[in-house]
Design an enzyme around this catalytic site. Structure first.
Site, PDB file in Angstrom:
ATOM      1  N   CYS A  77      23.186  32.389  10.662  1.00 28.09           N
ATOM      2  CA  CYS A  77      22.965  32.175  12.101  1.00 28.09           C
ATOM      3  C   CYS A  77      22.013  31.011  12.389  1.00 28.09           C
ATOM      4  O   CYS A  77      22.302  30.157  13.237  1.00 28.09           O
ATOM      5  CB  CYS A  77      22.478  33.454  12.774  1.00 28.09           C
ATOM      6  SG  CYS A  77      20.882  34.082  12.210  1.00 28.09           S
ATOM      7  N   HIS A 126      18.235  37.537  14.274  1.00 27.50           N
ATOM      8  CA  HIS A 126      19.562  36.971  14.521  1.00 27.50           C
ATOM      9  C   HIS A 126      19.485  36.055  15.727  1.00 27.50           C
ATOM     10  O   HIS A 126      18.673  36.266  16.634  1.00 27.50           O
ATOM     11  CB  HIS A 126      20.608  38.067  14.762  1.00 27.50           C
ATOM     12  CG  HIS A 126      21.996  37.515  14.880  1.00 27.50           C
ATOM     13  ND1 HIS A 126      22.633  36.884  13.833  1.00 27.50           N
ATOM     14  CD2 HIS A 126      22.857  37.470  15.921  1.00 27.50           C
ATOM     15  CE1 HIS A 126      23.829  36.477  14.233  1.00 27.50           C
ATOM     16  NE2 HIS A 126      23.993  36.822  15.497  1.00 27.50           N
ATOM     17  N   HIS A 138      27.996  32.157  17.245  1.00 25.91           N
ATOM     18  CA  HIS A 138      27.061  32.563  16.195  1.00 25.91           C
ATOM     19  C   HIS A 138      27.789  32.846  14.893  1.00 25.91           C
ATOM     20  O   HIS A 138      29.009  32.982  14.861  1.00 25.91           O
ATOM     21  CB  HIS A 138      26.244  33.791  16.651  1.00 25.91           C
ATOM     22  CG  HIS A 138      27.020  35.065  16.686  1.00 25.91           C
ATOM     23  ND1 HIS A 138      26.490  36.264  16.289  1.00 25.91           N
ATOM     24  CD2 HIS A 138      28.288  35.362  17.074  1.00 25.91           C
ATOM     25  CE1 HIS A 138      27.377  37.230  16.434  1.00 25.91           C
ATOM     26  NE2 HIS A 138      28.481  36.710  16.909  1.00 25.91           N
TER      27      HIS A 138
END
Length: 167
Positions: A77, A126, A138
């Site tokens: 990510c 994240h 993402h």
């Protein structure tokens, strides 16, 4: 009658220069105007870079997730976010926590605009790139691929902050 005209004419001559004179330029006004223009210029440049970062991230859709991946070809990510912004001319640190700390301009859930980086979960473990209109790009997790998703209530519940790189 000549005296009245002469007096009236003289009054006009005296009054005209005082009314026509422009106020002196104030240095503070000029400086403030220059700062506003510079700020608008920075904002315009940031917006252009953000659009480029989102476009680059969108081209990575379908690439596999790889822990520690910084592309090209596979991403995690923060690698995806950093890689997209790097292509747009902005260098970011490596991890999601480092990126959040390093970028000074923080943004809210409702204040997010295209290109902002959104962080999730308590430890900001994240992140994704806001693509506009309620979507994010993402690299989700192992075994999955880079994708564009709708930001659902789940993501809103787990939102832990956002930043605007490039300012």
């Amino acid at each position: 009658m000549v005296t009245t005209t002469a007096a009236l004419g003289a009054g006009l001559l005296v009054a005209a220069p005082a009314q026509a004179a422009s106020p002196p330029q104030n240095a503070a006004v000029v400086t403030t105007t220059a700062k506003v223009t510079a700020k608008q210029s920075r904002a315009a440049k940031q917006k252009k870079r953000a659009a480029y970062a989102v476009k680059y991230a969108a081209k990575q859709i379908g690439d596999p997730y790889r822990y520690g991946g910084t592309g090209p070809g596979s991403w995690d990510c923060s690698g995806l976010a950093g890689g997209a912004w790097r292509k747009a001319g902005v260098k970011l640190p490596r991890t999601s926590q480092q990126i959040y700390r390093a970028v000074k301009k923080k943004v809210s859930w409702k204040g997010a605009v295209k290109g902002d980086l959104l962080f999730f979960y308590g430890g900001r473990t994240h992140m994704g790139i806001y693509a506009g209109h309620g979507y994010m790009i993402h690299a989700p997790s192992s075994g999955k691929r880079v994708k564009k998703i709708k930001l659902t209530k789940y993501y809103k519940r787990n939102f832990s902050g956002g930043v605007r790189p490039g300012l």
